[in-house]
Design a protein around this motif. Structure first.
Motif, short mmCIF file in Angstrom:
data_model
loop_
_atom_site.label_atom_id
_atom_site.label_comp_id
_atom_site.label_asym_id
_atom_site.label_seq_id
_atom_site.Cartn_x
_atom_site.Cartn_y
_atom_site.Cartn_z
N LYS A 7 0.84 -1.24 -0.09
CA LYS A 7 0.03 0.04 0.11
C LYS A 7 0.87 1.22 -0.13
O LYS A 7 2.12 1.35 0.62
CB LYS A 7 -0.98 -0.13 1.46
N SER A 315 -8.21 5.83 1.32
CA SER A 315 -7.76 5.11 0.21
C SER A 315 -8.21 5.93 -0.85
O SER A 315 -9.42 6.32 -1.12
CB SER A 315 -8.75 3.70 -0.01
N ASN A 323 -7.22 3.66 5.46
CA ASN A 323 -5.98 2.87 5.26
C ASN A 323 -5.14 3.00 6.57
O ASN A 323 -4.04 2.34 6.68
CB ASN A 323 -5.28 3.10 4.14
N GLY A 324 -5.42 4.03 7.47
CA GLY A 324 -4.50 4.05 8.59
C GLY A 324 -4.92 5.50 9.13
O GLY A 324 -5.71 6.43 8.55
N PRO A 375 -0.79 2.27 10.35
CA PRO A 375 -1.64 1.26 9.39
C PRO A 375 -2.64 0.77 9.86
O PRO A 375 -2.57 0.04 10.85
CB PRO A 375 -0.44 0.59 8.58
N SER A 376 -3.86 0.49 9.18
CA SER A 376 -4.92 -0.26 9.40
C SER A 376 -4.83 -1.52 8.91
O SER A 376 -4.53 -1.83 7.69
CB SER A 376 -6.28 0.53 8.96
N ALA A 379 -7.04 -1.74 5.48
CA ALA A 379 -6.55 -1.20 4.38
C ALA A 379 -6.79 -1.54 3.00
O ALA A 379 -6.70 -3.01 3.05
CB ALA A 379 -5.03 -0.86 4.70
N ALA A 384 -3.05 5.91 -0.90
CA ALA A 384 -3.99 6.60 0.15
C ALA A 384 -3.46 7.79 0.33
O ALA A 384 -2.07 8.18 0.10
CB ALA A 384 -4.10 5.68 1.22
#
Length: 394
Positions: A7, A315, A323-324, A375-376, A379, A384
């Motif tokens: 990512k 994103s 995404n975080g 970060p997630s 994601a 992103a």
């Protein structure tokens, strides 16, 4: 986490040196508002209805109307509405007793001192209804008789941007901001109660030309009115009063405009401290007044808001997917504090003003600034982005 292994994350920081949005009290402020070099908003646009009144003189057989033998210029001047800046409250919406109009550096507005412009911005819209004819006698209580000349039923509107550049149905006068209506018949009556009046969404900015000599505190009156000359009732005005001063205070900042976090993999999720990128916030301030002036900063999300100390990294391929979270840490302990939890050096990311320094003279400094991406696990693959504005306030 998806099976895709990379990512990309990026924080874009739009750097501005603005006073920030402020809607001040309607009455005179108890302390002066310190201006800054360049452009700033001193009062955000507010929606108002500026109603007609019945006027001082009306034809006896047409209550609520006003008769004139010189209708053409008055309509063109700004019968729908005017926006004025003056050194004292004005009794009418007529373009008299104002600060002069001036232009420089692409800005146009009312010049309250050499090099300092107050600039109205926003929109005014209102309907005009007229009937051509004559009144005999042309004084109080006369009888109005329509004739075959064309009447008028039209909505006029004008807008001004933050440079003071106007568009639409602009007043024929060059010395004030107004909404003009085109008409060709001199003898007519104009309705003084048309659809409730003019709708106005007006704000005010100030432009200080770099290098301008300092200005002692000056009170200015910012007024929007329905009607030119005839609408003389003070209650029809949107009046805002400001005490302004210019001491020559000016600050500039320098920092990285874009923070790339690079490619993010599933292994990065849950990493202690997140993914950090070091930067600096470099400041340079001049303050010829010698007065102690506090300088603060504020961070405002431009994409999607987060919580008090973070903004979501959104994103760019899947709408609404986070995404975080991005955090910022500023000051001497920024490097030690940087991570995914709140610390003393955490930067508020919701527009909260936070103190930097108090400036009494010319000074420069540099503070460590660390951006952190946490970060997630949910994601989405692909790029992103988060965008914020970093403002200076004084």
């Amino acid at each position: 986490m998806t099976a895709v292994t990379t990512k990309r994350g990026q924080l874009t920081c739009w750097v501005r040196c603005l006073l920030g949005a402020a809607t001040l009290a309607w009455a005179a402020n108890s302390s002066a508002l310190e201006l800054r070099s360049g452009y700033q908003v001193i009062s955000e646009a507010e929606s108002k209805t500026l109603p007609w009144t019945t006027g001082g003189i009306v034809p006896g057989n047409k209550p609520g109307w006003y008769y004139s033998t010189n209708m053409v210029p008055f309509l063109g001047y700004g019968q729908v509405g005017t926006v004025l800046v003056s050194a004292a409250p004005l009794a009418t919406g007529e373009c008299v007793n104002m600060f002069p109009m001036a232009s420089y550096d692409g800005y146009r507005g009312y010049e309250i001192a050499a090099g300092i412009l107050v600039i109205p911005f926003g929109t005014m819209t209102g309907k005009m209804v007229l009937t051509a004819g004559t009144m005999n006698p042309s004084t109080n209580g006369g009888t109005f008789t329509p004739n075959a000349n064309p009447g008028l039923n039209v909505t006029s509107s004008a807008s001004w941007d933050k440079f003071g550049t106007g568009s639409g149905d602009l007043s024929t006068r060059s010395d004030c901001f107004g909404v003009g209506t085109t008409y060709t018949v001199a003898n007519a009556v104009v309705e003084m109660n048309t659809d409730g009046g003019t709708q106005a969404v007006i704000g005010y900015g100030v432009y200080v030309k770099p290098g301008t000599a300092k200005m002692p505190t000056k009170t200015v009156y910012l007024q929007a009115a329905r009607g030119y000359r005839w609408n003389a009732t003070p209650s029809t005005f949107d009046v805002r009063t400001f005490a302004l001063t210019w001491s020559g205070m000016d600050c500039t900042l320098s920092t990285d405009a874009s923070i790339p976090f690079g490619d993010i993999t599933p292994a990065d999720v849950g990493t202690p401290g997140g993914i950090s990128v070091a930067s600096t916030l470099d400041m340079n301030c001049s303050n010829p007044s010698g007065n102690a002036i506090p300088v603060s900063y504020s961070v405002v999300p431009k994409t999607q808001a987060g919580d008090h100390y973070s903004v979501p990294l959104m994103s760019e391929t899947q709408n609404g997917t986070v995404n975080g979270d991005v955090r910022g840490f500023l000051g001497a302990t920024a490097s030690a504090d940087a991570g995914c939890v709140d610390k003393g050096s955490s930067m508020p990311m919701d527009g909260t003003k936070t103190s930097l320094r108090t400036v009494t003279t010319g000074t420069s400094w540099s503070d460590p600034l660390v951006w952190v991406l946490c970060p997630s696990a949910a994601a989405a693959p692909g790029p992103a982005k988060a965008t914020v504005t970093l403002d200076l306030n004084w």
